[in-house]
Design a protein around this motif. Sequence first.
Motif, mmCIF file in Angstrom:
data_model
loop_
_atom_site.group_PDB
_atom_site.id
_atom_site.type_symbol
_atom_site.label_atom_id
_atom_site.label_comp_id
_atom_site.label_asym_id
_atom_site.label_seq_id
_atom_site.Cartn_x
_atom_site.Cartn_y
_atom_site.Cartn_z
ATOM 1 N N ARG A 154 0.829 -1.205 0.000
ATOM 2 C CA ARG A 154 0.000 0.000 0.000
ATOM 3 C C ARG A 154 0.875 1.271 0.000
ATOM 4 N NH1 ARG A 154 -5.156 -0.503 1.838
ATOM 5 N NH2 ARG A 154 -4.495 -2.289 3.089
ATOM 6 N N ALA A 155 1.931 1.252 0.834
ATOM 7 C CA ALA A 155 2.821 2.421 0.926
ATOM 8 C C ALA A 155 3.585 2.625 -0.375
ATOM 9 C CB ALA A 155 3.789 2.247 2.096
ATOM 10 N N ALA A 156 4.007 1.532 -1.001
ATOM 11 C CA ALA A 156 4.747 1.659 -2.255
ATOM 12 C C ALA A 156 3.856 2.232 -3.355
ATOM 13 C CB ALA A 156 5.306 0.297 -2.664
ATOM 14 N N TRP A 157 2.612 1.765 -3.424
ATOM 15 C CA TRP A 157 1.691 2.317 -4.420
ATOM 16 C C TRP A 157 1.416 3.797 -4.159
ATOM 17 C CZ3 TRP A 157 0.824 1.104 -9.037
ATOM 18 C CH2 TRP A 157 0.679 -0.216 -9.485
ATOM 19 N N ALA A 158 1.375 4.185 -2.888
ATOM 20 C CA ALA A 158 1.115 5.591 -2.552
ATOM 21 C C ALA A 158 2.207 6.505 -3.098
ATOM 22 C CB ALA A 158 1.001 5.751 -1.047
ATOM 23 N N GLU A 159 3.412 5.985 -3.260
ATOM 24 C CA GLU A 159 4.497 6.779 -3.843
ATOM 25 C C GLU A 159 4.375 6.894 -5.359
ATOM 26 O OE1 GLU A 159 8.438 5.813 -2.606
ATOM 27 O OE2 GLU A 159 7.781 5.093 -0.628
ATOM 28 N N VAL A 160 3.595 5.978 -5.950
ATOM 29 C CA VAL A 160 3.476 5.946 -7.414
ATOM 30 C C VAL A 160 2.337 6.823 -7.904
ATOM 31 C CG1 VAL A 160 3.042 4.443 -9.412
ATOM 32 C CG2 VAL A 160 4.492 3.643 -7.520
ATOM 33 N N ASP A 161 1.154 6.690 -7.274
ATOM 34 C CA ASP A 161 0.007 7.504 -7.671
ATOM 35 C C ASP A 161 -0.939 7.632 -6.476
ATOM 36 O OD1 ASP A 161 -1.632 5.171 -7.527
ATOM 37 O OD2 ASP A 161 -1.192 4.690 -9.616
ATOM 38 N N GLY A 162 -2.017 8.324 -6.646
ATOM 39 C CA GLY A 162 -2.943 8.561 -5.539
ATOM 40 C C GLY A 162 -4.111 7.607 -5.483
ATOM 41 N N HIS A 163 -4.054 6.511 -6.237
ATOM 42 C CA HIS A 163 -5.175 5.588 -6.308
ATOM 43 C C HIS A 163 -5.048 4.468 -5.274
ATOM 44 C CE1 HIS A 163 -6.666 7.512 -9.912
ATOM 45 N NE2 HIS A 163 -5.502 7.340 -10.518
ATOM 46 N N ALA A 164 -6.188 3.873 -4.938
ATOM 47 C CA ALA A 164 -6.216 2.729 -4.016
ATOM 48 C C ALA A 164 -6.019 1.448 -4.819
ATOM 49 C CB ALA A 164 -7.539 2.682 -3.262
ATOM 50 N N THR B 40 8.793 -7.895 -6.342
ATOM 51 C CA THR B 40 7.379 -7.503 -6.289
ATOM 52 C C THR B 40 6.557 -8.294 -7.303
ATOM 53 O OG1 THR B 40 7.833 -5.678 -7.822
ATOM 54 C CG2 THR B 40 7.828 -5.166 -5.464
ATOM 55 N N THR B 41 7.169 -8.709 -8.380
ATOM 56 C CA THR B 41 6.461 -9.505 -9.381
ATOM 57 C C THR B 41 5.947 -10.805 -8.775
ATOM 58 O OG1 THR B 41 7.809 -8.586 -11.164
ATOM 59 C CG2 THR B 41 6.651 -10.642 -11.624
ATOM 60 N N GLU B 42 6.774 -11.452 -7.949
ATOM 61 C CA GLU B 42 6.352 -12.692 -7.291
ATOM 62 C C GLU B 42 5.191 -12.435 -6.329
ATOM 63 O OE1 GLU B 42 7.459 -15.811 -7.791
ATOM 64 O OE2 GLU B 42 8.702 -15.061 -9.432
ATOM 65 N N LEU B 43 5.262 -11.334 -5.597
ATOM 66 C CA LEU B 43 4.174 -10.982 -4.686
ATOM 67 C C LEU B 43 2.873 -10.774 -5.461
ATOM 68 C CD1 LEU B 43 2.776 -9.960 -2.110
ATOM 69 C CD2 LEU B 43 3.886 -7.740 -2.489
ATOM 70 N N ARG C 298 4.387 2.069 -14.565
ATOM 71 C CA ARG C 298 3.914 2.164 -13.185
ATOM 72 C C ARG C 298 4.335 0.947 -12.364
ATOM 73 N NH1 ARG C 298 -2.038 3.913 -12.075
ATOM 74 N NH2 ARG C 298 -2.577 2.561 -13.831
ATOM 75 N N LEU C 299 4.354 -0.231 -12.985
ATOM 76 C CA LEU C 299 4.834 -1.420 -12.275
ATOM 77 C C LEU C 299 6.316 -1.293 -11.929
ATOM 78 C CD1 LEU C 299 3.001 -4.294 -14.192
ATOM 79 C CD2 LEU C 299 2.559 -3.477 -11.860
ATOM 80 N N ALA C 300 7.087 -0.703 -12.822
ATOM 81 C CA ALA C 300 8.505 -0.472 -12.542
ATOM 82 C C ALA C 300 8.662 0.536 -11.410
ATOM 83 C CB ALA C 300 9.215 0.019 -13.804
ATOM 84 N N ALA C 301 7.817 1.580 -11.398
ATOM 85 C CA ALA C 301 7.870 2.566 -10.319
ATOM 86 C C ALA C 301 7.466 1.934 -8.989
ATOM 87 C CB ALA C 301 6.949 3.745 -10.652
ATOM 88 N N LEU C 302 6.484 1.036 -9.031
ATOM 89 C CA LEU C 302 6.085 0.317 -7.819
ATOM 90 C C LEU C 302 7.236 -0.522 -7.284
ATOM 91 C CD1 LEU C 302 3.945 -0.840 -5.815
ATOM 92 C CD2 LEU C 302 3.501 -2.614 -7.550
ATOM 93 N N ALA C 303 7.897 -1.264 -8.156
ATOM 94 C CA ALA C 303 9.016 -2.101 -7.727
ATOM 95 C C ALA C 303 10.131 -1.259 -7.116
ATOM 96 C CB ALA C 303 9.538 -2.902 -8.916
#
Length: 299
Positions: free
Chosen positions: A164-174, A211-214, A239-244
Amino acid sequence: MSTPDPRLAPIDKRRARASFARAAPGYDAAAVLQREIADRLLERLDYIRLQPRRILDLGAGTGYCTAALQQRYKRAEVVALDFAQPMLQQTRRRGRWWRRPLCVCADAESLPLADDSFDLILSSSTIQWCNDLEHTFGECLRILRPGGLLQFTTFGPDTLRELRAAWAEVDGHAHVSPFTDMHEIGDALVRARLADPVMDAERLTLTYPTTTELMHDLKAIGARNASRDRPRGLTGRARLAALAAAYERERRDDGRLPATYEVLYGHAWAPEQTQQSSTADGAVAVPLEQLRRQLGGRD
């Protein structure tokens, strides 16, 4: 019907059902954590003096708990209920030909079952997919016989906090489905008029090389984001690269990436009709002697 928690985005049941239906064939291979949680829930039955004649596995999935309940309570009738038909098809394959579990395809928030018809409801990792917990617990109370037990697990808000925290750094979506706080679940049990509710929690951590495995594991068990305010459309490579990258920056430990699960355990009883009483504010009171009998006479 009560009002769902406005802080949590409602679950899109159609999306959740479709995700679990797709995941059913490979679910058992990926559901390592879910089996561990189910085993811990089943172990808690060792401390309960109850010989149920009829049991409901609420949110049975592929029937892991259903089979364990049939083994534990050999004389009981066990009913498996799930809202994804392909999951129930897997459940039927677990049963011996002479004792196949009864299967019902339905939503836990609207049970097509008779009043006062079950002695035990066991529900592992399911109620987080319900939008109205008070109503769901009210349905459980309706179908429980007096003195019957509801025992369940679900997930708390710290679940997948790293993702959740990693996605929050990428964009503002849930991007992660919402989870309800333990105290709010306890309050919902009380409002539903279930007796002597008890809640407790523990944290379990899985680790992954990437993160891909997760994300693959979450997809394999059908645990996709099903909130109605989820972002629409495909998640692109950028965005997946930014998440990782965001996950890696702060969270890699000893070569692995952690994924925390806050596991909540709860149980409550259907009040004995002959012994319960109501207080002025409408709450149900149950004598201490009755509770001791239900818990096997332990002090």
